[in-house]
Design a protein around this motif. Structure first.
Motif, PDB file in Angstrom:
ATOM      1  N   LEU A 171       0.949  -1.013  -0.082  1.00 39.53           N
ATOM      2  CA  LEU A 171       0.022  -0.021  -0.058  1.00 39.53           C
ATOM      3  C   LEU A 171       0.943   1.207  -0.051  1.00 39.53           C
ATOM      4  CD1 LEU A 171      -2.642  -1.156   2.649  1.00 39.53           C
ATOM      5  CD2 LEU A 171      -2.855  -1.055   0.423  1.00 39.53           C
ATOM      6  N   PRO A 172       0.421   2.274  -0.768  1.00 40.93           N
ATOM      7  CA  PRO A 172       1.078   3.604  -0.766  1.00 40.93           C
ATOM      8  C   PRO A 172       0.949   4.086   0.902  1.00 40.93           C
ATOM      9  CG  PRO A 172      -0.936   3.943  -1.670  1.00 40.93           C
ATOM     10  CD  PRO A 172      -0.883   2.418  -1.519  1.00 40.93           C
ATOM     11  N   ALA A 173       2.220   4.753   1.368  1.00 40.41           N
ATOM     12  CA  ALA A 173       2.206   5.054   2.736  1.00 40.41           C
ATOM     13  C   ALA A 173       3.269   6.354   2.832  1.00 40.41           C
ATOM     14  CB  ALA A 173       2.963   4.126   3.719  1.00 40.41           C
ATOM     15  N   VAL A 174       3.131   7.129   3.995  1.00 45.58           N
ATOM     16  CA  VAL A 174       3.721   8.262   4.129  1.00 45.58           C
ATOM     17  C   VAL A 174       4.766   8.042   5.604  1.00 45.58           C
ATOM     18  CG1 VAL A 174       3.654  10.759   5.106  1.00 45.58           C
ATOM     19  CG2 VAL A 174       1.885   9.643   3.358  1.00 45.58           C
ATOM     20  N   THR A 175       5.994   8.443   5.247  1.00 42.78           N
ATOM     21  CA  THR A 175       6.863   8.240   6.307  1.00 42.78           C
ATOM     22  C   THR A 175       7.647   9.652   6.716  1.00 42.78           C
ATOM     23  OG1 THR A 175       9.066   7.334   6.978  1.00 42.78           O
ATOM     24  CG2 THR A 175       8.810   7.568   4.566  1.00 42.78           C
ATOM     25  N   ALA A 176       7.909   9.810   7.893  1.00 43.52           N
ATOM     26  CA  ALA A 176       8.247  10.901   8.542  1.00 43.52           C
ATOM     27  C   ALA A 176       9.385  10.449   9.555  1.00 43.52           C
ATOM     28  CB  ALA A 176       7.169  11.896   8.995  1.00 43.52           C
ATOM     29  N   THR A 177      10.368  11.458   9.568  1.00 43.06           N
ATOM     30  CA  THR A 177      11.545  11.311  10.795  1.00 43.06           C
ATOM     31  C   THR A 177      11.712  12.683  10.904  1.00 43.06           C
ATOM     32  OG1 THR A 177      12.404   9.287   9.775  1.00 43.06           O
ATOM     33  CG2 THR A 177      13.850  10.552  11.304  1.00 43.06           C
ATOM     34  N   PHE A 199      22.853  17.958  27.175  1.00 45.16           N
ATOM     35  CA  PHE A 199      21.873  17.970  25.949  1.00 45.16           C
ATOM     36  C   PHE A 199      20.833  17.129  26.113  1.00 45.16           C
ATOM     37  CE2 PHE A 199      24.679  14.503  25.062  1.00 45.16           C
ATOM     38  CZ  PHE A 199      23.853  13.329  24.874  1.00 45.16           C
ATOM     39  N   ALA A 200      19.481  17.391  25.516  1.00 43.99           N
ATOM     40  CA  ALA A 200      18.502  16.478  25.500  1.00 43.99           C
ATOM     41  C   ALA A 200      17.757  16.568  23.955  1.00 43.99           C
ATOM     42  CB  ALA A 200      17.337  17.374  26.411  1.00 43.99           C
ATOM     43  N   SER A 201      17.049  15.463  23.718  1.00 40.50           N
ATOM     44  CA  SER A 201      16.532  15.519  22.372  1.00 40.50           C
ATOM     45  C   SER A 201      15.475  14.633  22.447  1.00 40.50           C
ATOM     46  CB  SER A 201      17.587  14.909  21.269  1.00 40.50           C
ATOM     47  OG  SER A 201      17.944  13.551  21.555  1.00 40.50           O
ATOM     48  N   LEU A 202      14.494  14.800  21.626  1.00 44.33           N
ATOM     49  CA  LEU A 202      13.027  14.045  21.333  1.00 44.33           C
ATOM     50  C   LEU A 202      12.977  13.736  19.770  1.00 44.33           C
ATOM     51  CD1 LEU A 202      10.655  12.614  22.347  1.00 44.33           C
ATOM     52  CD2 LEU A 202       9.378  14.813  22.209  1.00 44.33           C
ATOM     53  N   GLY A 203      12.937  12.745  19.258  1.00 41.16           N
ATOM     54  CA  GLY A 203      12.872  12.192  17.960  1.00 41.16           C
ATOM     55  C   GLY A 203      11.673  11.345  17.647  1.00 41.16           C
ATOM     56  N   PHE A 204      11.227  10.991  16.524  1.00 40.10           N
ATOM     57  CA  PHE A 204      10.109  10.256  16.089  1.00 40.10           C
ATOM     58  C   PHE A 204      10.480   9.660  14.566  1.00 40.10           C
ATOM     59  CE2 PHE A 204       8.712  14.202  13.979  1.00 40.10           C
ATOM     60  CZ  PHE A 204       8.250  13.384  12.923  1.00 40.10           C
ATOM     61  N   ASP A 205       9.928   8.392  14.641  1.00 41.85           N
ATOM     62  CA  ASP A 205       9.912   7.843  13.071  1.00 41.85           C
ATOM     63  C   ASP A 205       8.262   7.342  13.023  1.00 41.85           C
ATOM     64  OD1 ASP A 205      12.641   7.698  11.973  1.00 41.85           O
ATOM     65  OD2 ASP A 205      13.046   6.446  13.742  1.00 41.85           O
ATOM     66  N   LEU A 217       4.669   3.728  14.780  1.00 44.65           N
ATOM     67  CA  LEU A 217       5.190   5.206  15.360  1.00 44.65           C
ATOM     68  C   LEU A 217       6.189   4.860  16.589  1.00 44.65           C
ATOM     69  CD1 LEU A 217       5.225   8.110  16.036  1.00 44.65           C
ATOM     70  CD2 LEU A 217       3.196   7.847  17.539  1.00 44.65           C
ATOM     71  N   GLN A 218       7.570   5.290  16.514  1.00 43.74           N
ATOM     72  CA  GLN A 218       8.442   5.245  17.543  1.00 43.74           C
ATOM     73  C   GLN A 218       8.848   6.520  17.957  1.00 43.74           C
ATOM     74  OE1 GLN A 218      12.663   3.864  16.387  1.00 43.74           O
ATOM     75  NE2 GLN A 218      12.170   2.280  18.018  1.00 43.74           N
ATOM     76  N   LEU A 219       8.699   6.795  19.368  1.00 40.56           N
ATOM     77  CA  LEU A 219       9.307   7.866  20.049  1.00 40.56           C
ATOM     78  C   LEU A 219      10.668   7.862  20.830  1.00 40.56           C
ATOM     79  CD1 LEU A 219       5.902   9.330  21.305  1.00 40.56           C
ATOM     80  CD2 LEU A 219       7.062  10.213  19.296  1.00 40.56           C
ATOM     81  N   ARG A 220      11.549   8.684  20.741  1.00 38.56           N
ATOM     82  CA  ARG A 220      12.890   8.328  21.196  1.00 38.56           C
ATOM     83  C   ARG A 220      13.150   9.759  22.157  1.00 38.56           C
ATOM     84  NH1 ARG A 220      13.628   7.343  16.116  1.00 38.56           N
ATOM     85  NH2 ARG A 220      14.762   9.169  15.838  1.00 38.56           N
ATOM     86  N   ALA A 221      13.550   9.351  23.374  1.00 42.10           N
ATOM     87  CA  ALA A 221      14.209  10.610  24.150  1.00 42.10           C
ATOM     88  C   ALA A 221      15.284  10.368  24.749  1.00 42.10           C
ATOM     89  CB  ALA A 221      13.109  10.973  25.164  1.00 42.10           C
ATOM     90  N   LYS A 222      16.190  11.167  24.919  1.00 39.55           N
ATOM     91  CA  LYS A 222      17.486  11.097  25.630  1.00 39.55           C
ATOM     92  C   LYS A 222      18.160  12.249  26.161  1.00 39.55           C
ATOM     93  CE  LYS A 222      20.426  11.006  21.401  1.00 39.55           C
ATOM     94  NZ  LYS A 222      21.468  10.404  20.859  1.00 39.55           N
ATOM     95  N   PHE A 223      19.103  12.213  27.185  1.00 37.19           N
ATOM     96  CA  PHE A 223      19.570  13.329  27.594  1.00 37.19           C
ATOM     97  C   PHE A 223      20.856  12.793  28.148  1.00 37.19           C
ATOM     98  CE2 PHE A 223      17.449  11.205  31.324  1.00 37.19           C
ATOM     99  CZ  PHE A 223      18.398  11.342  32.261  1.00 37.19           C
TER     100      PHE A 223
END
Length: 425
Positions: A171-177, A199-205, A217-223
């Motif tokens: 299927l067609p899909a949308v991806t975002a990072t 430092f601190a960061s919040l990311g997603f895929d 959906l994956q969420l990532r957080a680190k400091f």
């Protein structure tokens, strides 16, 4: 307009030392009585870009400098100014990559030291920044298998069994990072040779397709803490991640990671990292376990326009009940890669790898080993001098992999295609 960091002393040194590089950039030009139209066009665009940078408008300078490099990607002075423009626009990853590329160019030593100083400033940057890329791809059906038959030991001898695999419609899909980052200076030693920052960061895929079956959906957080010297960057950071699959909670990870990079004046970079995490699989507690990985690599700038490198990556996943499927494994992958500015605004980034995957605990009924060995690769094509509204540039990427196992049902092929846009400034 993006906040411009104070770097005037470095820029002055850069401009003075680059007089030598500029003289060597277009050999024979001084004897020409009538410069070619292309040279005049480059000079006009370069003057406009410099005026924009002097006015604190890097967003206006970046497209002009990219157009010049599309005509001649060997112009080291132009690439240096492009790196500076990205620096002023706070596009740190882009700036760092361009600064690293020029280290292999014909530069005086003072310029090389200034370039390393800029890379250090990028790693020591403070405040807030963000990145985003959005693409169109397909979900489901990207992996195909040679067979669904597994030979298994039974009380009646070896018998073939069929693995039930759900039919996967592509299927067609949308991806975002994306990622949001915040950094704060913590101090430096008395000599000023080592700097530390928090430092601190919040990311997603994100992967989104019709229905919920392939949604992810994956969420990532680190400091953490980052330490910097003239040629070295090192960091250590606790992290947490959570993943949803098909709209339902799937897996959480909690761990710690460490990374380093050591750079040279001539454009070499040795880097690596370690990561360890506890895995909590919310879909099936039998898959709870541990995950660790290690990375070692070396890359080098070539000719002021290209990067070549190699990596060795190891990962190990254990599960509380490893007999369930193939959840317990270890994998070793060796890669070679490159990124080349081929002209006309195109950047070509190929990667090839060989991978071997060991199953830590073979299922008792399997006749043959489920270990896998295969090859794969990717090819990414970016149009760096084409800018869409919002400062985005288009890209195209294709990924492929072929894996083979003694269990024929695990022989597989993967083909994925993605087209999208990535933020430049």
């Amino acid at each position: 307009m993006a906040k411009v960091l104070s770097t005037k002393p470095h820029f002055c040194l850069l401009a003075l030392a680059l007089l030598f590089a500029a003289a060597a950039m277009m050999p024979g030009q001084a004897q020409a009585t009538t410069p070619p139209a292309t040279v005049l066009e480059i000079e006009r665009s370069f003057d406009q870009a410099m005026a924009a940078l002097d006015a604190g408008q890097p967003e206006a300078a970046i497209p002009l400098l990219q157009d010049i490099l599309a005509l001649d990607p060997k112009l080291i002075r132009v690439r240096l100014e492009l790196a500076r423009a990205y620096f002023m626009a706070q596009q740190w990853a882009r700036s760092r990559e361009e600064f690293f590329r020029v280290l292999s160019g014909d530069l005086p030593e003072p310029v090389r030291k200034t370039v390393l100083s800029f890379i250090r400033q990028i790693d020591a940057r403070r405040g807030f920044d963000w990145d985003l890329s959005i693409g169109f791809t397909t979900a489901g059906g990207s992996r195909t298998y040679d067979s669904d038959i597994v030979n298994a030991n039974t009380a009646f001898g070896v018998l073939p069994f069929s693995i039930t695999r759900a039919d996967e419609e592509r299927l067609p899909a949308v991806t975002a990072t994306g990622a949001m980052n915040f950094r704060r200076a913590l101090g430096s030693n008395a000599a000023g040779t080592t700097t530390s920052l928090g430092f601190a960061s919040l990311g997603f895929d994100l992967l989104e397709a019709e229905g919920r079956r392939y949604d992810s959906l994956q969420l990532r957080a680190k400091f953490g803490l980052r330490l910097l010297s003239e040629k070295t960057t090192a960091s250590i950071a606790p992290f947490a991640s959570t993943q949803w699959a098909a709209g339902d909670p799937y897996e959480d990870r909690f761990g710690i990671e460490a990374a380093f990079e050591r750079r040279s004046l001539m454009g070499g970079s040795a880097y690596g990292g370690l990561s360890y995490a506890v895995v909590d699989n919310r879909a099936n507690s039998a898959f709870d376990g541990r995950f660790m990985s290690a990375l070692a690599g070396f890359r080098r700038s070539v000719g002021g326009r290209s990067i070549v490198g190699t990596e060795l990556y190891y990962e190990r996943r254990t599960a509380d009940q490893m007999w369930v499927g193939r959840q317990g494994y270890q994998s070793l992958k060796w890669s070679i890669y490159s990124s080349v500015d081929v002209g006309r605004g195109w950047t070509l980034s190929p990667r090839l790898y060989v991978r071997h995957r060991d199953v830590l605990e073979q299922h008792a009924s399997w006749v043959n080993s489920a270990d896998e060995t295969g090859i794969g690769g990717s090819l990414r094509l970016e149009k760096t001098n084409t800018f869409l509204p919002g400062g985005y540039t288009p890209y195209f990427q294709i990924d492929a992999e072929r894996m083979r196992s003694d269990v024929e049902a695990f022989n597989s092929r993967v083909l994925g295609i993605q087209i999208g846009v990535e933020r430049r400034f």
